[in-house]
Design a protein around this motif. Structure first.
Motif, PDB file in Angstrom:
ATOM      1  N   ALA A 138      39.683  47.216  33.578  1.00  0.00           N
ATOM      2  CA  ALA A 138      40.096  46.963  34.965  1.00  0.00           C
ATOM      3  C   ALA A 138      38.914  46.442  35.776  1.00  0.00           C
ATOM      4  O   ALA A 138      37.832  47.010  35.737  1.00  0.00           O
ATOM      5  CB  ALA A 138      40.649  48.227  35.600  1.00  0.00           C
ATOM      6  N   SER A 139      39.152  45.370  36.507  1.00  0.00           N
ATOM      7  CA  SER A 139      38.115  44.754  37.330  1.00  0.00           C
ATOM      8  C   SER A 139      38.215  45.228  38.779  1.00  0.00           C
ATOM      9  O   SER A 139      39.305  45.299  39.338  1.00  0.00           O
ATOM     10  CB  SER A 139      38.276  43.235  37.299  1.00  0.00           C
ATOM     11  N   THR A 140      37.059  45.526  39.362  1.00  0.00           N
ATOM     12  CA  THR A 140      37.003  45.852  40.788  1.00  0.00           C
ATOM     13  C   THR A 140      36.402  44.694  41.587  1.00  0.00           C
ATOM     14  O   THR A 140      36.217  44.817  42.789  1.00  0.00           O
ATOM     15  CB  THR A 140      36.169  47.125  41.030  1.00  0.00           C
ATOM     16  N   CYS A 141      36.103  43.591  40.912  1.00  0.00           N
ATOM     17  CA  CYS A 141      35.466  42.441  41.557  1.00  0.00           C
ATOM     18  C   CYS A 141      36.517  41.384  41.875  1.00  0.00           C
ATOM     19  O   CYS A 141      37.086  40.760  40.965  1.00  0.00           O
ATOM     20  CB  CYS A 141      34.392  41.865  40.637  1.00  0.00           C
ATOM     21  N   ALA A 142      36.782  41.189  43.161  1.00  0.00           N
ATOM     22  CA  ALA A 142      37.748  40.187  43.620  1.00  0.00           C
ATOM     23  C   ALA A 142      37.229  39.566  44.915  1.00  0.00           C
ATOM     24  O   ALA A 142      36.211  39.994  45.459  1.00  0.00           O
ATOM     25  CB  ALA A 142      39.109  40.841  43.844  1.00  0.00           C
ATOM     26  N   VAL A 201      30.890  35.040  43.909  1.00  0.00           N
ATOM     27  CA  VAL A 201      29.507  35.132  43.426  1.00  0.00           C
ATOM     28  C   VAL A 201      29.488  35.427  41.930  1.00  0.00           C
ATOM     29  O   VAL A 201      28.638  34.934  41.200  1.00  0.00           O
ATOM     30  CB  VAL A 201      28.728  36.216  44.198  1.00  0.00           C
ATOM     31  N   TRP A 202      30.428  36.245  41.487  1.00  0.00           N
ATOM     32  CA  TRP A 202      30.534  36.672  40.092  1.00  0.00           C
ATOM     33  C   TRP A 202      31.889  36.214  39.538  1.00  0.00           C
ATOM     34  O   TRP A 202      32.800  37.023  39.364  1.00  0.00           O
ATOM     35  CB  TRP A 202      30.411  38.196  40.001  1.00  0.00           C
ATOM     36  N   LEU A 243      36.781  41.863  21.436  1.00  0.00           N
ATOM     37  CA  LEU A 243      37.222  40.837  22.379  1.00  0.00           C
ATOM     38  C   LEU A 243      38.679  41.082  22.769  1.00  0.00           C
ATOM     39  O   LEU A 243      39.527  41.319  21.916  1.00  0.00           O
ATOM     40  CB  LEU A 243      37.072  39.473  21.716  1.00  0.00           C
ATOM     41  N   GLY A 244      38.959  41.076  24.075  1.00  0.00           N
ATOM     42  CA  GLY A 244      40.320  41.316  24.539  1.00  0.00           C
ATOM     43  C   GLY A 244      40.576  40.646  25.874  1.00  0.00           C
ATOM     44  O   GLY A 244      39.776  39.838  26.354  1.00  0.00           O
ATOM     45  N   THR A 245      41.705  40.992  26.476  1.00  0.00           N
ATOM     46  CA  THR A 245      42.071  40.440  27.774  1.00  0.00           C
ATOM     47  C   THR A 245      42.643  41.528  28.673  1.00  0.00           C
ATOM     48  O   THR A 245      43.005  42.611  28.208  1.00  0.00           O
ATOM     49  CB  THR A 245      43.132  39.319  27.638  1.00  0.00           C
ATOM     50  N   MET A 246      42.725  41.211  29.934  1.00  0.00           N
ATOM     51  CA  MET A 246      43.318  42.084  30.942  1.00  0.00           C
ATOM     52  C   MET A 246      43.919  41.217  32.031  1.00  0.00           C
ATOM     53  O   MET A 246      43.473  40.085  32.238  1.00  0.00           O
ATOM     54  CB  MET A 246      42.258  43.003  31.546  1.00  0.00           C
ATOM     55  N   GLU A 247      44.926  41.727  32.721  1.00  0.00           N
ATOM     56  CA  GLU A 247      45.479  40.987  33.841  1.00  0.00           C
ATOM     57  C   GLU A 247      44.683  41.329  35.093  1.00  0.00           C
ATOM     58  O   GLU A 247      44.486  42.496  35.420  1.00  0.00           O
ATOM     59  CB  GLU A 247      46.954  41.309  34.066  1.00  0.00           C
ATOM     60  N   ARG A 248      44.219  40.294  35.778  1.00  0.00           N
ATOM     61  CA  ARG A 248      43.467  40.484  37.016  1.00  0.00           C
ATOM     62  C   ARG A 248      44.439  40.577  38.190  1.00  0.00           C
ATOM     63  O   ARG A 248      45.593  40.149  38.094  1.00  0.00           O
ATOM     64  CB  ARG A 248      42.481  39.324  37.218  1.00  0.00           C
ATOM     65  N   ALA A 249      43.970  41.115  39.294  1.00  0.00           N
ATOM     66  CA  ALA A 249      44.809  41.286  40.490  1.00  0.00           C
ATOM     67  C   ALA A 249      45.375  39.957  40.989  1.00  0.00           C
ATOM     68  O   ALA A 249      46.460  39.922  41.562  1.00  0.00           O
ATOM     69  CB  ALA A 249      44.011  41.973  41.593  1.00  0.00           C
ATOM     70  N   ASP A 250      44.657  38.848  40.750  1.00  0.00           N
ATOM     71  CA  ASP A 250      45.131  37.539  41.207  1.00  0.00           C
ATOM     72  C   ASP A 250      46.107  36.887  40.221  1.00  0.00           C
ATOM     73  O   ASP A 250      46.519  35.750  40.408  1.00  0.00           O
ATOM     74  CB  ASP A 250      43.954  36.607  41.503  1.00  0.00           C
ATOM     75  N   GLY A 251      46.450  37.593  39.150  1.00  0.00           N
ATOM     76  CA  GLY A 251      47.405  37.090  38.180  1.00  0.00           C
ATOM     77  C   GLY A 251      46.798  36.319  37.026  1.00  0.00           C
ATOM     78  O   GLY A 251      47.504  35.952  36.090  1.00  0.00           O
ATOM     79  N   THR A 252      45.491  36.050  37.066  1.00  0.00           N
ATOM     80  CA  THR A 252      44.849  35.358  35.953  1.00  0.00           C
ATOM     81  C   THR A 252      44.566  36.349  34.829  1.00  0.00           C
ATOM     82  O   THR A 252      44.595  37.570  35.035  1.00  0.00           O
ATOM     83  CB  THR A 252      43.537  34.673  36.392  1.00  0.00           C
ATOM     84  N   THR A 253      44.277  35.820  33.667  1.00  0.00           N
ATOM     85  CA  THR A 253      43.948  36.656  32.515  1.00  0.00           C
ATOM     86  C   THR A 253      42.440  36.678  32.345  1.00  0.00           C
ATOM     87  O   THR A 253      41.825  35.646  32.068  1.00  0.00           O
ATOM     88  CB  THR A 253      44.624  36.112  31.235  1.00  0.00           C
ATOM     89  N   GLY A 254      41.851  37.847  32.546  1.00  0.00           N
ATOM     90  CA  GLY A 254      40.412  38.015  32.390  1.00  0.00           C
ATOM     91  C   GLY A 254      40.068  38.380  30.957  1.00  0.00           C
ATOM     92  O   GLY A 254      40.845  39.030  30.259  1.00  0.00           O
ATOM     93  N   VAL A 255      38.884  37.963  30.528  1.00  0.00           N
ATOM     94  CA  VAL A 255      38.400  38.279  29.187  1.00  0.00           C
ATOM     95  C   VAL A 255      37.581  39.560  29.259  1.00  0.00           C
ATOM     96  O   VAL A 255      36.778  39.745  30.184  1.00  0.00           O
ATOM     97  CB  VAL A 255      37.560  37.121  28.618  1.00  0.00           C
ATOM     98  N   THR A 256      37.788  40.434  28.276  1.00  0.00           N
ATOM     99  CA  THR A 256      37.012  41.675  28.173  1.00  0.00           C
ATOM    100  C   THR A 256      36.278  41.696  26.842  1.00  0.00           C
ATOM    101  O   THR A 256      36.669  41.020  25.879  1.00  0.00           O
ATOM    102  CB  THR A 256      37.911  42.927  28.264  1.00  0.00           C
TER     103      THR A 256
END
Length: 174
Positions: free
Chosen positions: A74-78, A84-85, A105-118
């Motif tokens: 889970a990302s807290t950076c938005a 910046v990041w 290597l994996g993925t997660m859904e970001r709050a903006d609807g994009t797929t983030g890489v983990t």
């Protein structure tokens, strides 16, 4: 009558020229490397050498960071933080490059609807001020409520504040 034909020919010629010139504008190609964080297909994560040892990099060779304030998966950076990041995002499953453990290597859904890489369940980010592949300017920065670190191939943060080739046991000038 001749005058009208001439006027129509000029008008038709101008319209054709406008259509042709309209297609000559910026088509989005050949503008240099893509901005970090722009997903145009499956992201690739690789390992490169750096002053901090071997670290994860995006397909374009830019260093990847983790944010210690994030929770696993889970990302807290938005918003301003993500400017910046920029997060490493992907369209489709990310690819494991050389020396990358595909199981981490994996993925997660970001709050903006994009797929983030983990990687090892850590969301991955670029640092906007890194201007060239190989830059590691975001290392050990306290920003947006937590520390940011480059990531080793084992999926753990590299917490060194100074590059390995600069670290000594001698007291520094500070």
């Amino acid at each position: 009558m001749r005058r009208r034909t001439y006027g129509r020919a000029v008008t038709a010629g101008a319209a054709t020229a406008a259509l042709l010139l309209g297609g000559c504008g910026d088509d989005g190609g050949d503008q240099g490397p893509p901005s970090p964080g722009d997903a145009t297909g499956p992201a690739t994560v690789a390992v490169e050498s750096s002053p901090y040892g071997d670290i994860l990099v995006g397909e374009d060779g830019y260093a990847l960071y983790l944010f210690e304030a994030d929770s696993p998966g889970a990302s807290t950076c938005a918003d301003a933080c993500a400017e910046v990041w920029p997060p490493l995002t992907t369209d489709g499953a990310p690819d494991a490059g050389d020396r990358v453990d595909a199981d981490l290597l994996g993925t997660m859904e970001r709050a903006d609807g994009t797929t983030g890489v983990t990687y090892n369940d850590h969301p991955l980010y670029y640092y906007e001020p890194d201007t060239e592949p190989g830059d590691v300017g975001g290392q050990a920065i306290d920003d947006f409520g937590g520390l940011w670190y480059v990531v080793g191939p084992d999926g753990e943060p590299i917490e060194d504040e100074r590059p390995a080739d600069e670290a000594t046991d001698e007291p520094g000038p500070y």
